[in-house]
Design an enzyme around this catalytic site. Structure first.
Site, short mmCIF file in Angstrom:
data_model
loop_
_atom_site.label_atom_id
_atom_site.label_comp_id
_atom_site.label_asym_id
_atom_site.label_seq_id
_atom_site.Cartn_x
_atom_site.Cartn_y
_atom_site.Cartn_z
N ARG A 147 0.81 -1.13 -0.12
CA ARG A 147 0.15 -0.04 -0.27
C ARG A 147 0.97 1.32 0.21
NH1 ARG A 147 -4.96 -1.77 0.67
NH2 ARG A 147 -5.37 -3.78 1.90
N ASP A 148 0.42 2.07 -0.81
CA ASP A 148 1.15 3.51 -0.87
C ASP A 148 0.89 4.32 0.70
OD1 ASP A 148 1.82 6.40 -1.60
OD2 ASP A 148 2.35 5.52 -3.51
N ILE A 149 1.96 4.81 1.17
CA ILE A 149 1.94 5.55 2.21
C ILE A 149 1.13 6.95 2.31
CG2 ILE A 149 3.72 4.40 3.32
CD1 ILE A 149 5.34 7.12 3.01
N ASN A 167 5.48 6.47 -13.89
CA ASN A 167 6.14 7.59 -13.97
C ASN A 167 7.36 7.31 -14.54
OD1 ASN A 167 3.80 8.96 -12.74
ND2 ASN A 167 4.58 8.87 -10.80
N VAL A 227 11.52 7.84 -7.40
CA VAL A 227 12.16 6.70 -7.18
C VAL A 227 12.49 6.07 -8.19
CG1 VAL A 227 12.32 4.55 -5.87
CG2 VAL A 227 11.12 6.55 -5.01
N HIS A 247 8.78 0.88 -11.03
CA HIS A 247 7.45 0.53 -10.15
C HIS A 247 6.17 1.27 -10.85
CE1 HIS A 247 8.67 4.57 -8.93
NE2 HIS A 247 7.19 4.68 -8.36
N HIS A 289 2.07 2.28 -10.17
CA HIS A 289 1.02 2.58 -9.18
C HIS A 289 -0.21 2.09 -9.61
CE1 HIS A 289 3.10 6.10 -7.32
NE2 HIS A 289 3.97 5.90 -8.34
#
Length: 123
Positions: A32-34, A89, A98, A102, A104
């Site tokens: 999970r994204d923070i 991205n 980053v 990755h 999303h």
């Protein structure tokens, strides 16, 4: 020559930084994204540090990219109604912070809500 600092994702993969992991396989991890931008906001990360972005991943290991996309669908099915947005991205100008490839996974919840198209510009 100084060793390059490992990305936050490499440190999560190594268990050095805690994360709310929702999927873990030999080649991928998802958590999970923070700072979620949607009711469901997961990050899916290849465990290899070899690729900085999706363009490098597609050129270097298209099979891993296909596995990532299939896993994104599986996670969307498990965590929402199966509809999802998959965002990579690529480059600082596109918001990549980053440089460890990755994706999303963004989705509404399964209560009939939707993601607005205009929201994409806010990510």
């Amino acid at each position: 020559m100084a060793e390059t600092e490992r990305s936050i994702f490499s440190r999560i993969i190594a268990g050095e930084i805690p994360a709310d992991v929702v999927y873990d396989s030999e080649r991928l991890i998802a958590f999970r994204d923070i700072a979620p931008q949607a009711p469901v906001h997961l990050l899916i990360v290849p465990k290899t540090e070899q690729y900085r972005d999706v363009v490098e991943l597609a050129a270097g290991d298209p099979g891993l990219l296909a596995e990532l996309v299939a896993t994104a669908k599986k996670l969307a099915d498990e965590h929402s109604d199966g509809d999802f947005r998959l965002i990579f991205n690529t480059g600082e100008g596109a918001g990549q912070t980053v440089f460890h490839v990755h994706a999303h996974i963004l989705s509404a919840n399964d209560r009939g809500s939707t993601l607005e198209e205009g929201r994409l510009a806010q990510l």
